[in-house]
Design an enzyme around this catalytic site. Sequence first.
Site, PDB file in Angstrom:
ATOM      1  N   ARG A  66      24.320   1.759   2.857  1.00 48.11           N
ATOM      2  CA  ARG A  66      23.833   0.389   3.044  1.00 48.11           C
ATOM      3  C   ARG A  66      22.302   0.337   2.968  1.00 48.11           C
ATOM      4  O   ARG A  66      21.730  -0.532   2.311  1.00 48.11           O
ATOM      5  CB  ARG A  66      24.304  -0.169   4.392  1.00 48.11           C
ATOM      6  CG  ARG A  66      23.803  -1.594   4.639  1.00 48.11           C
ATOM      7  CD  ARG A  66      24.365  -2.215   5.909  1.00 48.11           C
ATOM      8  NE  ARG A  66      23.993  -1.455   7.085  1.00 48.11           N
ATOM      9  CZ  ARG A  66      24.878  -0.958   7.957  1.00 48.11           C
ATOM     10  NH1 ARG A  66      26.164  -1.132   7.778  1.00 48.11           N
ATOM     11  NH2 ARG A  66      24.463  -0.277   9.008  1.00 48.11           N
ATOM     12  N   TYR A 111       4.883   9.220  -0.150  1.00 47.17           N
ATOM     13  CA  TYR A 111       3.660  10.041  -0.212  1.00 47.17           C
ATOM     14  C   TYR A 111       2.841   9.539  -1.390  1.00 47.17           C
ATOM     15  O   TYR A 111       2.907   8.383  -1.761  1.00 47.17           O
ATOM     16  CB  TYR A 111       4.076  11.522  -0.313  1.00 47.17           C
ATOM     17  CG  TYR A 111       2.951  12.497  -0.116  1.00 47.17           C
ATOM     18  CD1 TYR A 111       2.025  12.322   0.901  1.00 47.17           C
ATOM     19  CD2 TYR A 111       2.812  13.604  -0.952  1.00 47.17           C
ATOM     20  CE1 TYR A 111       0.979  13.219   1.076  1.00 47.17           C
ATOM     21  CE2 TYR A 111       1.783  14.505  -0.776  1.00 47.17           C
ATOM     22  CZ  TYR A 111       0.860  14.304   0.240  1.00 47.17           C
ATOM     23  OH  TYR A 111      -0.165  15.191   0.406  1.00 47.17           O
ATOM     24  N   LYS A 183       2.076  13.161   6.230  1.00 50.39           N
ATOM     25  CA  LYS A 183       2.130  14.629   6.178  1.00 50.39           C
ATOM     26  C   LYS A 183       3.185  15.166   7.138  1.00 50.39           C
ATOM     27  O   LYS A 183       3.900  16.127   6.822  1.00 50.39           O
ATOM     28  CB  LYS A 183       0.755  15.221   6.529  1.00 50.39           C
ATOM     29  CG  LYS A 183      -0.249  15.114   5.407  1.00 50.39           C
ATOM     30  CD  LYS A 183       0.034  16.141   4.327  1.00 50.39           C
ATOM     31  CE  LYS A 183      -0.937  16.003   3.178  1.00 50.39           C
ATOM     32  NZ  LYS A 183      -0.795  17.032   2.160  1.00 50.39           N
ATOM     33  N   ASP A 255      -7.738  15.568   4.847  1.00 48.16           N
ATOM     34  CA  ASP A 255      -8.556  14.530   4.201  1.00 48.16           C
ATOM     35  C   ASP A 255      -9.877  14.249   4.908  1.00 48.16           C
ATOM     36  O   ASP A 255     -10.314  13.098   5.025  1.00 48.16           O
ATOM     37  CB  ASP A 255      -7.748  13.235   4.019  1.00 48.16           C
ATOM     38  CG  ASP A 255      -6.707  13.378   2.904  1.00 48.16           C
ATOM     39  OD1 ASP A 255      -6.806  14.331   2.128  1.00 48.16           O
ATOM     40  OD2 ASP A 255      -5.797  12.539   2.819  1.00 48.16           O
ATOM     41  N   ASP A 278      -5.997  20.431   2.169  1.00 48.53           N
ATOM     42  CA  ASP A 278      -6.782  20.169   0.954  1.00 48.53           C
ATOM     43  C   ASP A 278      -7.438  21.447   0.439  1.00 48.53           C
ATOM     44  O   ASP A 278      -7.623  21.622  -0.765  1.00 48.53           O
ATOM     45  CB  ASP A 278      -7.865  19.119   1.244  1.00 48.53           C
ATOM     46  CG  ASP A 278      -7.273  17.892   1.911  1.00 48.53           C
ATOM     47  OD1 ASP A 278      -6.485  17.195   1.262  1.00 48.53           O
ATOM     48  OD2 ASP A 278      -7.563  17.655   3.097  1.00 48.53           O
TER      49      ASP A 278
END
Length: 573
Positions: A66, A111, A183, A255, A278
């Site tokens: 659903r 993402y 994340k 980040d 990163d």
Amino acid sequence: MSGSMSKFRNLPRAAGSLICPYKGTSLLQSAQLNKGSAFPDNERSTFKLHSLLPPNIQTLDEQVQRAYQQYKSRSDDLAKNTFLASMKAQNEVLYYKLVQTHLKEMFSVIYTPTEGDAIQNYSRLFRKPEGCFLNINHQEHFDEYLAGFGTAEDVDYIVVSDGEEILGIGDQGVGAILISVAKLVITTLCAGIHPSRQLPVVLDCGTDNEELLNDELYLGLRQHRVRGEKYDEFVDRFVKAARKQFPKAYIHFEDFGLNNARRILDRYQSQIPCFNDDIQGTGCVTLAAMLAALQVSQVKLEDVRVVLFGSGTAGTGIADQISDTIATETRKSKDEASKQIWCIDKPGLLVKSLGDKLTEGQKSFARDDDGWPEDDRDLLSVIKKVHPHVLIGTSTKPGAFTEDIVRAMARKVERPIIFPLSNPTRLHEAKPADLYEWTDGRALVATGSPFPPVTHNGTKYDIAECNNSTCFPGIGLGAVLSQCRLVSKKMLVAAVEALKARSPALKDSNKPLLPDVEDVREISVDIAAAVISCAVEEGLAQAEGIPNTNSELREWIQVQMWEAEYRPLVYKN
């Protein structure tokens, strides 16, 4: 359940019944405990739910069916992202089961790139707060604020961002809470990190994004970013408060800006179990693809020559991982290993005379000026002089790997290894189809975004995506379960080797250099096992009862991974 798996069933993270202190509407409002239409009859009685739910009792699979129809009815990817966020706030198990069932289709919605749109629109789409908001003006209260998220035993994994450099869209201020949330969602989907044992955090020190500062709906601090000593004190206060409140938690930095990411990692990685995706995650997954490509092309690690185009956080992170692995595997010094890598950035090839213009991460890769006159420092000149086996792009300069550059490289090496990693797709340095065309099908390619297969001269080539999600969740799982004191370079090299071992190209060179994200939970077990074994070997693991055989270790890991399934509820006031 096998004998050895049952032996581990009493571990705190192993599946079992859940204590529930709520009844009635309070229970239906708990995203972690709510089952919606799937509450069985006995729980409807115990928790006073009969009058609050329609009578038909459904299975989780029926609920997923659903929910998927509702998802498909949304008009665009941002609307789908918002729908999923709303579902997560209502019923966590159903949310994860839905995404897990349609992982390949939904990955880009939860993402990059769609999460970037959600972050840019955070203050406008805001409905319900999620995570921990810490701002630079209230540092004296951090202990009190973090205590609201549980006791010393309650948090395994923290993702923290200050929002300065988000997903290629720059400074997003307080909207960075959504990158921390995203994340952590990926760590649950890909490695079974328990969602109830995670903490997303944003460190708000202001924003230099004028659009946000001028937006009357903006929810963060309406001031320019604080920098320098006060900023460092802010980060340090957070780290100390987090370690005090959650002494076993693993901290994942995400980040941060170019001038801070490396400094922060360098400051804390010798003190606490921490990781910067990163820098280290991008480095690990790229290195795994490169090692698979070197094996296919029969080039030894001690001989490899690598040119990196784009030497920011990601580029220098990749360079670090490559040089660490060369040093670890060949017993060369770190300096000698670094000499196998040529880093190029906006000024051209990085040379020592650039002095203070070099970031901390760039300094160890800067070359002596001798032999590199200014006219020879552009990418084509470096390619012609170095004859690299590997060319990696993290420049965000679309089309930077031109036909001249690729053909110059292909003239001197049998199997050019070329990774245009900049994302989103519009920023890639080259299209895979062109790379196969210009090298007559000899290139070994991995990209930073998903690309469809390429057919060249009748042969079909699947394109590997250097997706950090195949790597960082498994590293985090290994760190959490081993309760490691630190995350060492050897542990990261072990993770890379485990990921490389899964490369489909090792069996067929036309297959991708990296495995598909759909296989990621099994891959995460491999990576976690490698990381834990290495932590034990180095004396960094603090968890008790870690098995010493590989088969038992894998079962010990698997039994502690969270699954999207409804667990029986036991009432306890």
